[in-house]
Design a protein around this motif. Structure first.
Motif, PDB file in Angstrom:
ATOM      1  N   THR A   1      -4.721   8.991  -1.504  1.00  0.00           N
ATOM      2  CA  THR A   1      -3.686  10.273  -1.298  1.00  0.00           C
ATOM      3  C   THR A   1      -3.127  10.797  -2.515  1.00  0.00           C
ATOM      4  OG1 THR A   1      -2.151   8.809  -0.545  1.00  0.00           O
ATOM      5  CG2 THR A   1      -3.768   9.517   1.088  1.00  0.00           C
TER       6      THR A   1
ATOM      7  N   GLN B   1      -3.246  14.924   0.362  1.00  0.00           N
ATOM      8  CA  GLN B   1      -3.154  14.637  -1.018  1.00  0.00           C
ATOM      9  C   GLN B   1      -1.650  15.088  -1.545  1.00  0.00           C
ATOM     10  OE1 GLN B   1      -6.481  15.253  -3.394  1.00  0.00           O
ATOM     11  NE2 GLN B   1      -6.843  13.209  -3.299  1.00  0.00           N
TER      12      GLN B   1
ATOM     13  N   HIS C   1       0.282   2.608  -7.963  1.00  0.00           N
ATOM     14  CA  HIS C   1       0.144   3.426  -6.848  1.00  0.00           C
ATOM     15  C   HIS C   1      -0.818   4.472  -6.775  1.00  0.00           C
ATOM     16  CE1 HIS C   1       2.611   1.503  -3.889  1.00  0.00           C
ATOM     17  NE2 HIS C   1       3.636   1.177  -4.723  1.00  0.00           N
TER      18      HIS C   1
ATOM     19  N   ASN D   1       7.533   5.541   5.644  1.00  0.00           N
ATOM     20  CA  ASN D   1       6.843   6.170   4.704  1.00  0.00           C
ATOM     21  C   ASN D   1       7.269   7.625   4.498  1.00  0.00           C
ATOM     22  OD1 ASN D   1       4.880   7.431   2.938  1.00  0.00           O
ATOM     23  ND2 ASN D   1       3.388   7.397   4.526  1.00  0.00           N
TER      24      ASN D   1
ATOM     25  N   PRO E   1       0.835  -1.056  -0.107  1.00  0.00           N
ATOM     26  CA  PRO E   1      -0.162  -0.146  -0.210  1.00  0.00           C
ATOM     27  C   PRO E   1       0.844   1.273  -0.086  1.00  0.00           C
ATOM     28  CG  PRO E   1      -0.857  -1.503   1.787  1.00  0.00           C
ATOM     29  CD  PRO E   1       0.626  -1.988   1.097  1.00  0.00           C
ATOM     30  N   TRP E   2       0.197   2.473  -0.212  1.00  0.00           N
ATOM     31  CA  TRP E   2       1.222   3.692  -0.525  1.00  0.00           C
ATOM     32  C   TRP E   2       1.749   4.094   0.788  1.00  0.00           C
ATOM     33  CZ3 TRP E   2       3.371   6.721  -3.717  1.00  0.00           C
ATOM     34  CH2 TRP E   2       3.699   7.750  -3.475  1.00  0.00           C
TER      35      TRP E   2
ATOM     36  N   HIS F   1      -4.575   3.046  -6.953  1.00  0.00           N
ATOM     37  CA  HIS F   1      -5.057   2.374  -5.525  1.00  0.00           C
ATOM     38  C   HIS F   1      -4.844   3.218  -4.255  1.00  0.00           C
ATOM     39  CE1 HIS F   1      -4.122  -1.211  -8.110  1.00  0.00           C
ATOM     40  NE2 HIS F   1      -5.302  -1.124  -7.927  1.00  0.00           N
ATOM     41  N   SER F   2      -4.450   4.372  -4.387  1.00  0.00           N
ATOM     42  CA  SER F   2      -3.971   5.240  -3.341  1.00  0.00           C
ATOM     43  C   SER F   2      -4.502   6.714  -3.346  1.00  0.00           C
ATOM     44  CB  SER F   2      -2.584   5.474  -3.255  1.00  0.00           C
ATOM     45  OG  SER F   2      -1.800   4.112  -3.420  1.00  0.00           O
TER      46      SER F   2
END
Length: 406
Positions: free
Chosen positions: A184, A159, A178, A148, A129-130, A181-182
């Motif tokens: 943000t 964002q 990414h 991260n 995941p991001w 699916h992300s």
């Protein structure tokens, strides 16, 4: 670019980061995002321009810790120079130090921002995941995965914009995944490179291969692309045409590499398409000199291979055939590249995103000149601003008007 931002940057890269910087600035204004994540940042030239030159908050992610360290050093050098000239945050002119003594004063397009990029050493994990997308950097012993880079930094939890300038192989595909699916990630601007390093569905049954991404292309009979086709798509028609017309001696390097590949496969059949690294000015060397530099990168001892045999001489005499074959490859290169890029565009459109392929760079400077832009909001204002280029630069021949989804 302002002279202080040109240091360590070749003219080709200057052109690219200026054009891509303008695009990211427009995306920032359209989406309201002030934080950019530059993935595969290298020595940080794009990140430095975005941060110092355009005032954006930037996190630079680079898989090679040595490059990330170099980027931080360049940032410190720039801050030092700005401090000496008293230009931090001021709308002034500054001396162009590319001549000695300095002859001109170059106006800054805007005050330089004394906030350098934040550099993170880590590699993108396409399956994560991001919020957990980093793997340890290279070399592997350098340490555990980095956290991260967005949390705990300016823009953390908000964002962001994501970009990759000539992101190699599967890295470009991973950036698009990414984004898709992300939530943000508000927008992505991807400039691809090194298509031969793409993983394909014919190589693996895993769902995270780099090509194809879209259901549309995956459903086409015969959509598979061989290594040779993907490698050929990396070559530039514009530059090669000039070398052919001038009958450049550098064409000899293609024959050298073909003979070297034949020798490698004869001695080690399992080592196909081994990267032997670029040999500078290879055409000025004899083949034996060239081979002695290239074979160790394939794990072979040059002393164990006859480099001046009659068989090698016979292959070297076939240079005209190698050039003819390579010319056909280069003619087909735009077709293969188009298929790869349209696959990515279709992947994003299938999921309802706003996207466009933009011929952003002058192909004479930068053959990989197409940028894939995608956002969660319409791109009309961004494309209109790019189409209205007030810089005075001549538009590359063949550039079509920008239209979303074209």
């Amino acid at each position: 670019l302002p002279p202080l931002l040109r240091r360590h940057v070749k003219p080709k890269k200057q052109h690219e980061i200026r054009c891509l910087g303008k695009l990211l600035q427009q995306l920032s204004q359209a989406t309201g995002c002030k934080h950019v994540v530059d993935v595969g940042a290298g020595q940080g030239h794009l990140s430095r321009y975005l941060a110092f030159g355009l005032g954006l908050s930037v996190t630079a992610v680079e898989g090679d810790r040595r490059l990330a360290t170099t980027a931080e050093r360049f940032d410190r050098e720039l801050l030092h120079e700005l401090g000496k000239l008293g230009l931090l945050g001021s709308q002034e002119t500054h001396l162009c130090h590319q001549t000695s003594p300095p002859r001109c004063r170059c106006p800054l397009p805007s005050p330089l921002t004394p906030l350098p990029p934040r550099h993170v050493a880590g590699r993108l994990d396409p399956a994560a995941p991001w919020g957990e997308f980093l793997l340890p950097p290279e070399p592997p012993e350098a340490g555990p995965p980095a956290p991260n880079p967005l949390w705990g930094s300016p823009g953390g939890g908000q964002q962001v914009l994501v970009t990759g300038l000539h992101a190699c192989g599967d890295l470009s595909s991973a950036l698009l995944r990414h984004f898709a699916h992300s939530p943000t990630v508000a927008a992505v601007a991807s400039v691809p490179c090194c298509y031969m390093k793409l993983s394909t569905d014919s190589q693996s049954s895993a769902c995270l291969h780099g090509y194809p991404l879209s259901s549309s292309v995956a459903a086409l009979p015969g959509h598979e692309l061989s290594y040779r086709a993907r490698e050929g798509a990396c070559h530039a028609l514009e530059g090669y045409t000039g070398r052919l017309g001038a009958q450049s001696g550098s064409l000899r390097a293609h024959c050298y590499r073909a003979v070297l590949e034949s020798l490698i496969r004869t001695r080690a059949p399992g080592r196909r398409h081994v990267r032997v690294h670029t040999v500078r000015k290879a055409h000025t060397l004899s083949f034996s000199q060239y081979a002695r530099l290239g074979l160790p990168h394939a794990g072979l001892d040059p002393a164990t291979i006859p480099l001046e045999s009659e068989a090698v001489g016979a292959m070297l005499e076939q240079q005209h055939k190698v050039v003819a074959f390579f010319s056909l490859t280069v003619l087909l290169a735009p077709l293969v590249e188009t298929l790869i890029l349209l696959d990515r565009l279709l992947y994003l459109r299938e999921q309802g995103f706003h996207c466009a392929l933009i011929p952003l760079f002058n192909p004479q400077f930068s053959p990989r000149n197409l940028v894939l832009v995608a956002a969660r909001t319409p791109l009309g204002a961004v494309l209109a601003a790019l189409g209205d280029d007030s810089s005075g630069e001549e538009e590359p021949a063949g550039m079509e008007p920008l239209r979303e989804g074209q």
